[in-house]
Enzyme design. Structure first.
Site, PDB file in Angstrom:
ATOM      1  N   TYR A  37       9.510  -3.026  14.139  1.00  0.00           N
ATOM      2  CA  TYR A  37       8.622  -2.034  13.531  1.00  0.00           C
ATOM      3  C   TYR A  37       7.443  -1.730  14.454  1.00  0.00           C
ATOM      4  O   TYR A  37       7.083  -0.562  14.669  1.00  0.00           O
ATOM      5  CB  TYR A  37       8.135  -2.566  12.188  1.00  0.00           C
ATOM      6  CG  TYR A  37       7.064  -1.738  11.532  1.00  0.00           C
ATOM      7  CD1 TYR A  37       7.334  -0.463  11.041  1.00  0.00           C
ATOM      8  CD2 TYR A  37       5.761  -2.225  11.389  1.00  0.00           C
ATOM      9  CE1 TYR A  37       6.342   0.303  10.436  1.00  0.00           C
ATOM     10  CE2 TYR A  37       4.770  -1.477  10.784  1.00  0.00           C
ATOM     11  CZ  TYR A  37       5.072  -0.217  10.313  1.00  0.00           C
ATOM     12  OH  TYR A  37       4.082   0.532   9.721  1.00  0.00           O
ATOM     13  N   GLU A  59       1.715   1.999   1.282  1.00  0.00           N
ATOM     14  CA  GLU A  59       0.465   1.251   1.473  1.00  0.00           C
ATOM     15  C   GLU A  59      -0.116   0.853   0.115  1.00  0.00           C
ATOM     16  O   GLU A  59      -0.691  -0.223  -0.036  1.00  0.00           O
ATOM     17  CB  GLU A  59      -0.544   2.079   2.269  1.00  0.00           C
ATOM     18  CG  GLU A  59      -0.144   2.380   3.709  1.00  0.00           C
ATOM     19  CD  GLU A  59      -0.145   1.156   4.618  1.00  0.00           C
ATOM     20  OE1 GLU A  59      -0.617   0.079   4.185  1.00  0.00           O
ATOM     21  OE2 GLU A  59       0.335   1.276   5.768  1.00  0.00           O
ATOM     22  N   TRP A  67       2.600  -6.694   4.399  1.00  0.00           N
ATOM     23  CA  TRP A  67       3.390  -5.542   4.819  1.00  0.00           C
ATOM     24  C   TRP A  67       4.847  -5.935   5.024  1.00  0.00           C
ATOM     25  O   TRP A  67       5.759  -5.129   4.770  1.00  0.00           O
ATOM     26  CB  TRP A  67       2.818  -4.913   6.082  1.00  0.00           C
ATOM     27  CG  TRP A  67       3.615  -3.736   6.539  1.00  0.00           C
ATOM     28  CD1 TRP A  67       4.352  -3.612   7.679  1.00  0.00           C
ATOM     29  CD2 TRP A  67       3.799  -2.494   5.829  1.00  0.00           C
ATOM     30  NE1 TRP A  67       4.971  -2.390   7.733  1.00  0.00           N
ATOM     31  CE2 TRP A  67       4.645  -1.683   6.607  1.00  0.00           C
ATOM     32  CE3 TRP A  67       3.319  -2.006   4.619  1.00  0.00           C
ATOM     33  CZ2 TRP A  67       5.029  -0.402   6.206  1.00  0.00           C
ATOM     34  CZ3 TRP A  67       3.709  -0.731   4.218  1.00  0.00           C
ATOM     35  CH2 TRP A  67       4.552   0.054   5.014  1.00  0.00           C
TER      36      TRP A  67
END
Length: 241
Positions: A37, A59, A67
């Site tokens: 990522y 988010e 995350w």
């Protein structure tokens, strides 16, 4: 794939080792998923309405979580929220919400699910408001390589109009901010337009992820990957279309 006679490793092994040894922030080396990522997505410009709507929602789902937890479920989130098509999600009903609350592949938080649906409706409202609000009208952002980003009206214009003129130049974790005057202002603007789960810290994380600020450490192989900021950390002025 043939093995190297001298090392006993394959070219693929060598490539993986090189990738693992590149300079990155600590969180980016947490797993192969996070490394991929960081290397291929985080910090690259996202300018489409759907892409930014997805980011706002993800988010928001991350609030109170890592995350990595969200990223591992992103495909499931995309299935659950129609690839984050705001036209579709805006029409979700109470029955849809009940089905999502039974879906163990996503984060089953009713407030966050309701926020994602409300954010879709707010995204659609921004389209209609663009003609009356200069902050919602499209523009261009010249890049350092001579090309430019085309920022569309509505949600993209609202978000990207808050791109700071300068970006941080961190050399260690302690120098990476968690919010900024621009993230505070953008959070306020999004809330004004009906978005939820959009606090200043959440929005700063969004700004990092979509390339609006560059908090890759100085020395990282991904520093300046967005091409928005010069080596000195400054961007060009917006160009109104």
């Amino acid at each position: 794939m043939t093995a190297s006679p001298s090392s006993g490793t394959t070219a693929s092994d060598d490539s993986t080792a090189r990738a693992e040894n590149l300079p990155r922030t600590a969180w980016a080396n947490g797993s192969a998923m996070m490394r991929d990522y960081y290397d291929h997505e985080w910090g690259l410009p996202v300018t489409t309405e759907a892409g930014l709507y997805e980011r706002v929602c993800l988010e928001g789902f991350q609030a109170g979580l890592s995350w990595a937890t969200i990223l591992a479920r992103r495909d499931a989130f995309r299935r659950a929220f129609a690839d984050f098509d705001p036209d579709v999600v805006a029409k979700y009903t109470d029955r849809t919400v009940e089905a999502l609350l039974r879906d163990a592949s996503i984060i089953r938080s009713k407030p966050k699910i309701m926020a994602a649906i409300g954010n879709a409706r707010a995204t659609l409202d921004l389209r209609g408001a663009a003609d009356q609000d200069p902050m919602l009208q499209g523009f261009s952002l010249p890049l350092q390589n001579g090309s430019s980003l085309q920022i569309g009206s509505g949600l993209p214009a609202l978000v990207w109009s808050h791109a700071p003129e300068t970006t941080p130049s961190p050399t260690r974790a302690e120098e990476v901010p968690t919010q900024s005057p621009e993230s505070v202002a953008l959070a306020r603007a999004l809330k004004k337009h009906g978005f939820r789960f959009v606090g200043p810290t959440t929005i700063f994380a969004l700004m990092e992820a979509v390339g609006m600020v560059d908090t890759h450490w100085v020395g990282s192989h991904k520093r300046a990957v967005s091409k928005i900021y010069s080596p000195e950390g400054r961007r060009h002025a917006f160009v109104v279309d």
